[in-house]
Design an enzyme around this catalytic site. Structure first.
Site, mmCIF file in Angstrom:
data_model
loop_
_atom_site.group_PDB
_atom_site.id
_atom_site.type_symbol
_atom_site.label_atom_id
_atom_site.label_comp_id
_atom_site.label_asym_id
_atom_site.label_seq_id
_atom_site.Cartn_x
_atom_site.Cartn_y
_atom_site.Cartn_z
ATOM 1 N N SER A 7 0.966 -1.169 -0.048
ATOM 2 C CA SER A 7 -0.061 0.008 0.012
ATOM 3 C C SER A 7 0.765 1.068 0.111
ATOM 4 O O SER A 7 1.890 1.190 0.399
ATOM 5 C CB SER A 7 -0.878 0.077 1.401
ATOM 6 O OG SER A 7 -1.446 1.171 1.265
ATOM 7 N N HIS A 8 0.153 2.211 -0.407
ATOM 8 C CA HIS A 8 1.147 3.569 -0.392
ATOM 9 C C HIS A 8 1.318 3.993 1.210
ATOM 10 O O HIS A 8 2.360 4.767 1.305
ATOM 11 C CB HIS A 8 0.243 4.633 -0.985
ATOM 12 C CG HIS A 8 0.511 4.942 -2.597
ATOM 13 N ND1 HIS A 8 -0.134 3.761 -3.355
ATOM 14 C CD2 HIS A 8 0.678 5.884 -3.402
ATOM 15 C CE1 HIS A 8 0.421 4.257 -4.636
ATOM 16 N NE2 HIS A 8 0.678 5.397 -4.563
ATOM 17 N N SER A 9 0.605 3.550 2.017
ATOM 18 C CA SER A 9 0.670 3.789 3.446
ATOM 19 C C SER A 9 1.178 2.557 4.296
ATOM 20 O O SER A 9 0.492 1.651 4.296
ATOM 21 C CB SER A 9 -0.816 4.296 3.942
ATOM 22 O OG SER A 9 -0.935 4.045 5.412
ATOM 23 N N LEU B 73 -3.074 1.038 -5.353
ATOM 24 C CA LEU B 73 -3.007 1.520 -6.755
ATOM 25 C C LEU B 73 -1.821 2.170 -7.030
ATOM 26 O O LEU B 73 -0.904 2.387 -6.483
ATOM 27 C CB LEU B 73 -4.196 2.564 -6.593
ATOM 28 C CG LEU B 73 -4.173 3.701 -5.826
ATOM 29 C CD1 LEU B 73 -5.376 4.778 -5.990
ATOM 30 C CD2 LEU B 73 -4.098 3.658 -4.567
#
Lengths: 205, 144
Positions: free
Chosen positions: B21-23, B83
């Site tokens: 994930s981006h996070s 994404l």
């Protein structure tokens, strides 16, 4: 002919251009992106220059493969794998040769641009880096000057386009009126080819 | 599992799951959620690869490669992503050829629901193809 030094100068000139334009790239990325394009590419190309100095690759192909791998590792945003794939695939297409002709380089860069389109799923007109890279590759057979101008025009023409890929695509019609940051940085990469050629007094024209 | 596989068989290794994930917080929370829904018995190895190395939002190729190596038991590794750069980084690493363990697959699935389906299925001893199918089927789960 283009030798290993030419490709090293290309990367150094790109890093300098990204440094010079980092604030502008990030500003372009603010209304339609997440305001990190300049700083991400700056981090990436700084690492590219450092790794090229340290590892001193001995062929044009290995310069670009190493640069591409470094971008994938260090950028942190989508431009990392996209620019990384562009350079790595171009480098692989150049093979093991110690020097490459300009026509061979144009063919290799086209293979790199094709790989970018396959990876990101973008086509010309989607308001992405592809809109600068495709016209640049088309003009590369003429001269580096022509390729640079075509990339710049392609980047400017993204202003009128609606984004169909990436975060900017969520904005729909509101993405119209902003120049695409990825196409803008792609134009810097192509413009750096001429700088690399002029630095050596080599032709490239 | 109804296919008769026995995950207690020492020869039977579990598929590993990587959550990109981006996070960092999202990746580790989804990993925790998915593992928490496995129930009793063995739990498939799960590793989050969230954010950049300096703790920011984004994707780190190094963290992804390290997570994949950490969960590889020889039965394959299923990678789920959120994404943008997460998807593109994993695809670029797979194209590189030697950056991720052999039999690593980017699974086309919704991140949270797919992660739960993948971890539950892998923990039951399913092979990589079955884990991938289960995660992808999560797209069909409607909420209207």
């Amino acid at each position: 002919m283009l030798d290993t030094d030419f490709f090293r100068r290309w990367m150094t000139a790109t890093a300098a251009a990204v440094d010079r334009e980092a604030e502008r790239l990030t500003a372009l990325d603010s209304p339609i992106g997440d305001a990190d394009h300049g700083s991400n590419l700056q981090r990436g190309f700084t690492a590219v220059v450092a790794t090229l100095e340290k590892e001193a690759p001995g062929t044009p192909g290995t310069v670009l493969v190493l640069a591409g791998r470094q971008l994938i590792s260090t950028v942190g945003g989508a431009s990392g794998p996209l620019y990384g794939t562009l350079l790595r695939r171009t480098g692989k297409a150049l093979g093991e040769a110690a020097e490459v002709g300009e026509e061979q380089f144009a063919d290799a860069l086209r293979a790199g641009v094709d790989a970018v389109m396959a990876l990101g799923g973008a086509a010309p007109g989607d308001k992405t880096m592809v809109d600068a890279l495709v016209p640049a590759v088309d003009a590369l057979g003429d001269s580096f000057t022509a390729a640079g101008a075509a990339a710049e025009q392609g980047a400017e023409a993204t202003t009128a386009l609606q984004a169909r890929k990436g975060r900017a695509s969520y904005l729909g019609e509101r993405s119209i009126g902003h120049q695409d940051p990825g196409a803008t940085s792609s134009a810097l990469l192509i413009a750096a080819l001429l700088e690399a050629a002029e630095d050596s007094g080599a032709s490239g024209e | 599992m109804s296919d008769g596989r026995d995950s207690q068989d020492p020869a039977e290794q579990l598929v590993g799951i990587v959550l990109v994930s981006h996070s960092a917080a999202v990746a580790s929370s989804v990993a925790e959620l998915a593992k928490g829904l496995v129930g009793g018995g063995a739990t498939a190895p799960v590793a989050p690869a969230g954010g950049t190395e300096d703790g920011g939002l984004g994707t780190s190729a190094e963290l992804v490669a390290a997570a994949a190596a950490a969960v590889d038991r020889g039965a394959g590794v299923a990678v789920l992503t959120d994404l943008g750069s997460a998807v593109l980084t994993v695809k670029a690493l797979l194209a590189e050829g030697d950056e991720l363990p052999a039999r690593t697959r980017l699974v086309d699935a919704p991140f949270v629901e797919g992660a739960v389906a993948a971890v539950v299925t892998a923990s039951a001893g399913a092979d990589l193809a079955a884990v991938e199918a289960a995660a992808g089927e999560a797209y069909a789960y409607r909420k209207e």
